[in-house]
Design a protein around this motif. Structure first.
Motif, PDB file in Angstrom:
ATOM      1  N   ILE A 115       3.221 -30.700   2.789  1.00  0.00           N
ATOM      2  CA  ILE A 115       3.569 -31.768   1.533  1.00  0.00           C
ATOM      3  C   ILE A 115       3.335 -33.262   2.053  1.00  0.00           C
ATOM      4  N   SER A 116       3.800 -33.357   3.372  1.00  0.00           N
ATOM      5  CA  SER A 116       3.696 -34.373   3.999  1.00  0.00           C
ATOM      6  C   SER A 116       2.304 -34.971   4.491  1.00  0.00           C
ATOM      7  N   HIS A 117       1.400 -34.306   4.411  1.00  0.00           N
ATOM      8  CA  HIS A 117       0.181 -34.576   4.799  1.00  0.00           C
ATOM      9  C   HIS A 117      -1.007 -34.103   3.798  1.00  0.00           C
ATOM     10  N   ILE A 118      -0.956 -33.092   3.209  1.00  0.00           N
ATOM     11  CA  ILE A 118      -1.814 -32.585   2.316  1.00  0.00           C
ATOM     12  C   ILE A 118      -2.709 -33.671   1.296  1.00  0.00           C
ATOM     13  N   HIS A 119      -2.076 -34.582   1.113  1.00  0.00           N
ATOM     14  CA  HIS A 119      -2.503 -35.644   0.084  1.00  0.00           C
ATOM     15  C   HIS A 119      -3.805 -36.306   0.495  1.00  0.00           C
TER      16      HIS A 119
ATOM     17  N   GLY B  93      -1.272 -32.369  -3.237  1.00  0.00           N
ATOM     18  CA  GLY B  93      -2.735 -32.313  -2.730  1.00  0.00           C
ATOM     19  C   GLY B  93      -3.690 -33.121  -3.897  1.00  0.00           C
ATOM     20  N   LYS B  94      -3.351 -34.283  -3.902  1.00  0.00           N
ATOM     21  CA  LYS B  94      -4.214 -34.944  -5.019  1.00  0.00           C
ATOM     22  C   LYS B  94      -5.569 -34.894  -4.834  1.00  0.00           C
ATOM     23  N   LYS B  95      -6.243 -34.791  -3.608  1.00  0.00           N
ATOM     24  CA  LYS B  95      -7.580 -34.883  -3.395  1.00  0.00           C
ATOM     25  C   LYS B  95      -8.266 -33.350  -3.411  1.00  0.00           C
ATOM     26  N   LEU B  96      -7.217 -32.509  -3.245  1.00  0.00           N
ATOM     27  CA  LEU B  96      -7.630 -31.393  -2.829  1.00  0.00           C
ATOM     28  C   LEU B  96      -8.332 -30.423  -3.902  1.00  0.00           C
ATOM     29  N   LYS B  97      -9.405 -29.781  -3.531  1.00  0.00           N
ATOM     30  CA  LYS B  97     -10.575 -29.145  -4.309  1.00  0.00           C
ATOM     31  C   LYS B  97     -10.647 -27.695  -3.892  1.00  0.00           C
ATOM     32  N   ILE B  98     -10.179 -27.151  -2.915  1.00  0.00           N
ATOM     33  CA  ILE B  98     -10.313 -25.673  -2.537  1.00  0.00           C
ATOM     34  C   ILE B  98      -9.219 -25.697  -1.305  1.00  0.00           C
ATOM     35  N   VAL B  99      -8.753 -24.161  -1.411  1.00  0.00           N
ATOM     36  CA  VAL B  99      -7.789 -23.660  -0.405  1.00  0.00           C
ATOM     37  C   VAL B  99      -8.501 -22.345  -0.215  1.00  0.00           C
TER      38      VAL B  99
END
Length: 323
Positions: A39-43, A64-70
């Motif tokens: 949580i502290s870095h995924i953004h 992950g506000k920018k996260l597009k894929i896991v």
């Protein structure tokens, strides 16, 4: 430039592939084994390539506000909140197919080592106890004409069944759906609809099913009681499919003859009673550990990340999780 996080070191080939499309961070092992750390870095990241040990929870995905894929570096994906990802329009991917042959080989290897007591025999020799051939030394189970019961007859279950057939074993299986008749005929496999019947008929019980609410602690004290005393248990699926306390008790009480386990419910911790159980082969989750397979796993995950970040249609990315 896209920013891509890989939660621990993986083979170089997929890393180099991803470096062509973005800035790649490869974290030291253990850095992201907690929700709080992620949580502290995924953004800051557009894509996450993670392990089964990576807790990709709803909280992580929302951060992950920018996260597009896991993309999971594994076939399984019970570490990812798939429902939350879909609600947040974050794609998810796993790595099916590429582990099949390595895992089929490995399951057969576990069974051979367990049934012929190879670990105990080698330890006996290394400890200086070997004084010559012994008529009663390390007697084990021959596989020909024995019955292998497989729970989960997917790709890996079928790969194991093919190998077991070559050793002359009879195949029975339990699966959510019956497999194709051509495959069933090729394996001379019998579909058994009842778990208790399958277990009671199996000389060797192999777990190759995914971890779901239905399969959590599927193998419990009641089921272990139904196994023949000479039966062996092999698990390369997920640790939590077994009630480890109940299995350890069954092994110590010699209610079953042995178990070979590659996975554990609370990895990397192993239940202490399993560590002292007789005729138990315990391995550190290495079923897919070949150069070829680990490269292929990484590339499949990396190609899914590339496809999503470059805006390819979902239909062109075959390993996206769709459910």
């Amino acid at each position: 430039m896209f920013k891509i996080l890989i939660t621990e070191p993986i083979p170089e080939k997929p890393i180099s592939f991803l470096e062509e499309i973005g800035e790649v961070t490869v974290a030291p092992k253990g850095t992201y084994d907690t929700e709080e750390a992620l949580i502290s870095h995924i953004h800051a990241y557009d894509a996450l390539l993670c392990m089964l040990s990576t807790p990709v929870t709803r909280n992580v995905l929302e951060a992950g506000k920018k996260l597009k894929i896991v993309a999971n570096f594994a076939v399984g994906y019970d570490n990812i909140d798939i429902k939350a990802a879909q609600e947040l329009n974050i794609k998810t991917a796993n790595t099916p197919d590429v582990l099949t042959e390595a895992c089929g080989d490995y399951a057969m290897g576990l069974l051979l080592a367990l049934s012929r007591k190879l670990k105990e025999a080698e330890n006996y020799l290394r400890e200086g106890k070997f004084s010559g051939w012994e008529p009663l030394g390390f007697l084990g189970m021959e596989l020909r004409d024995r019955t292998l019961g497989i729970i989960g007859m997917g790709r890996i279950g079928q790969a194991f069944a093919h190998r077991a057939r070559a050793f002359g074993m009879n195949i029975i299986y339990l699966n959510r759906n019956r497999i194709e008749q051509t495959t069933e005929k090729e394996l001379n496999a019998e579909f058994v609809e009842d778990l208790k019947e399958l277990v009671s008929r199996s000389d060797v019980l192999s777990l190759n099913c995914p971890l779901t609410e239905e399969t959590h602690h599927l193998i419990d004290e009641e089921i272990l009681e139904l196994m023949p005393n000479h039966a062996l248990l092999v698990n390369i699926s997920r640790g939590a499919v077994i009630d480890e306390e109940a299995l350890a008790e069954a092994l110590h009480d010699q209610k079953i003859a042995g178990a070979a386990l590659d996975v554990f419910e609370n990895e990397p911790q192993v239940h202490p009673k399993l560590l002292t159980a007789p005729n138990t082969l315990l391995l550190p989750h290495i079923a897919s550990a070949t150069y070829k397979t680990r490269d292929a796993i990484g590339m499949l995950a990396a190609e899914a990340i590339e496809g999503v970040l470059k805006g390819k249609p979902d239909s062109d990315i075959p390993n996206l999780i769709r459910r």
